[in-house]
Design a protein around this motif. Structure first.
Motif, PDB file in Angstrom:
ATOM      1  N   ASP A   1       0.538  -1.448   0.212  1.00 33.28           N
ATOM      2  CA  ASP A   1       0.365   0.424  -0.428  1.00 33.28           C
ATOM      3  C   ASP A   1       0.872   1.549  -0.017  1.00 33.28           C
ATOM      4  O   ASP A   1       0.708   1.873   1.442  1.00 33.28           O
TER       5      ASP A   1
ATOM      6  N   ASP B   1      -1.440  -2.281  -4.197  1.00 32.17           N
ATOM      7  CA  ASP B   1      -1.677  -1.051  -4.635  1.00 32.17           C
ATOM      8  C   ASP B   1      -0.391   0.452  -4.115  1.00 32.17           C
ATOM      9  O   ASP B   1      -0.150   0.784  -3.515  1.00 32.17           O
TER      10      ASP B   1
ATOM     11  N   ASP C   1      -6.352  -3.920  -5.463  1.00 32.30           N
ATOM     12  CA  ASP C   1      -7.629  -3.558  -6.304  1.00 32.30           C
ATOM     13  C   ASP C   1      -7.292  -1.870  -7.055  1.00 32.30           C
ATOM     14  O   ASP C   1      -7.758  -1.666  -8.251  1.00 32.30           O
TER      15      ASP C   1
ATOM     16  N   HIS D   1      -3.000  -8.951  -1.297  1.00 32.35           N
ATOM     17  CA  HIS D   1      -3.204  -7.948  -1.630  1.00 32.35           C
ATOM     18  C   HIS D   1      -4.259  -7.748  -0.176  1.00 32.35           C
ATOM     19  O   HIS D   1      -4.034  -7.336   0.924  1.00 32.35           O
TER      20      HIS D   1
ATOM     21  N   HIS E   1      -4.156  -3.755   2.581  1.00 32.49           N
ATOM     22  CA  HIS E   1      -5.359  -3.542   1.664  1.00 32.49           C
ATOM     23  C   HIS E   1      -6.153  -2.910   2.754  1.00 32.49           C
ATOM     24  O   HIS E   1      -6.575  -1.269   2.594  1.00 32.49           O
TER      25      HIS E   1
END
Ligand SMILES: [Mn+2]
Length: 234
Positions: free
Chosen positions: A14, A42, A69, A147, A188
């Motif tokens: 992330d 991410d 995502d 993720h 995530h």
């Protein structure tokens, strides 16, 4: 103590366009060519420089990205933007506008400033090199890395049976153990949403490790060394 020539495994997630923190972390862990770094998705959206991170990762041969995502969405939106036909489709335009307001704006801004060749390189990088999940053994422990999570999990369910959407947009159940003999690492979900006491820190429970310490929410970028269990923060 590090032994020369032995691969040390690191995990972070992330990054959300935070190149400065990424760069600072690489210095902090003193990442060597013989080490491996997994990025659990991410890299894209919210922050200013996802492609600067990707261009750095592309130059190294020891950075292994897993798709998130936001990366998946950025790939679809930016690829669509490059196609005249898709670009003029009202449905696509609506999805594109929604993406911009959900964190896509800095991604598009940085993408538009890239040369045509660089644009092709970064989209190919996401398409070809970002895997849906990864597994690694470090020390005497086996790790599964995705993720977001493993919805609909049951024992011995092959990881290939999960869709990208499932792997990238769920939250694991930290009140249970998934694997008796492996640890599950996920990003995530910022760790302060899992446990307020873990704000800005890595969260460990029931053989699971939540590694998104909330870099995109102004908390911290975390990096875990799988061989030593050492946690690093920027
Ligand atoms: Mn995500």
């Amino acid at each position: 103590m590090r032994k020369e020539g032995i691969t040390i495994y690191y995990v972070m997630s992330d990054l959300h366009g935070h190149f400065e923190e990424y760069s600072e972390m690489l210095s902090k862990i003193r990442l060597k060519d013989s080490d491996s770094l997994f990025i659990l998705g991410d890299i894209c959206d919210k922050g200013p420089a996802p492609f600067r991170i990707m261009k750095d990762a592309l130059m190294r041969c020891n950075v292994f990205p897993i798709i998130g995502d936001c990366d998946y969405k950025a790939l679809r939106m930016l690829s669509g933007m490059q196609s005249e036909k898709t670009r003029s489709d009202p449905k696509f335009r609506a999805r594109f506008a929604a993406w911009l307001s959900e964190g896509g704006t800095p991604t598009v801004t940085e993408f538009r400033a890239l040369s045509e060749e660089e644009q092709t390189d970064v989209l190919e990088f996401i398409r070809d090199e970002f895997v849906a999940y990864d597994e690694v053994s470090a020390g005497d422990t086996d790790y599964v890395m995705v993720h977001a999570g493993l919805p609909g999990f049951f024992e011995n369910k092959p990881l290939d049976d999960y869709s990208v959407k499932e792997l990238t947009s769920s939250t694991p159940d930290f009140s249970r153990e998934y694997f008796a003999d492996k640890r599950l690492i996920t990003g995530h979900t910022p760790t302060f949403l899992l446990d307020e006491n873990s704000r800005g820190r890595i969260y460990r429970r029931n053989g699971q490790i939540g590694i998104d310490a909330g870099a995109a929410e102004g908390e911290a970028l975390a990096c875990l060394c799988l061989d030593t269990g050492e946690e690093f923060y920027v």
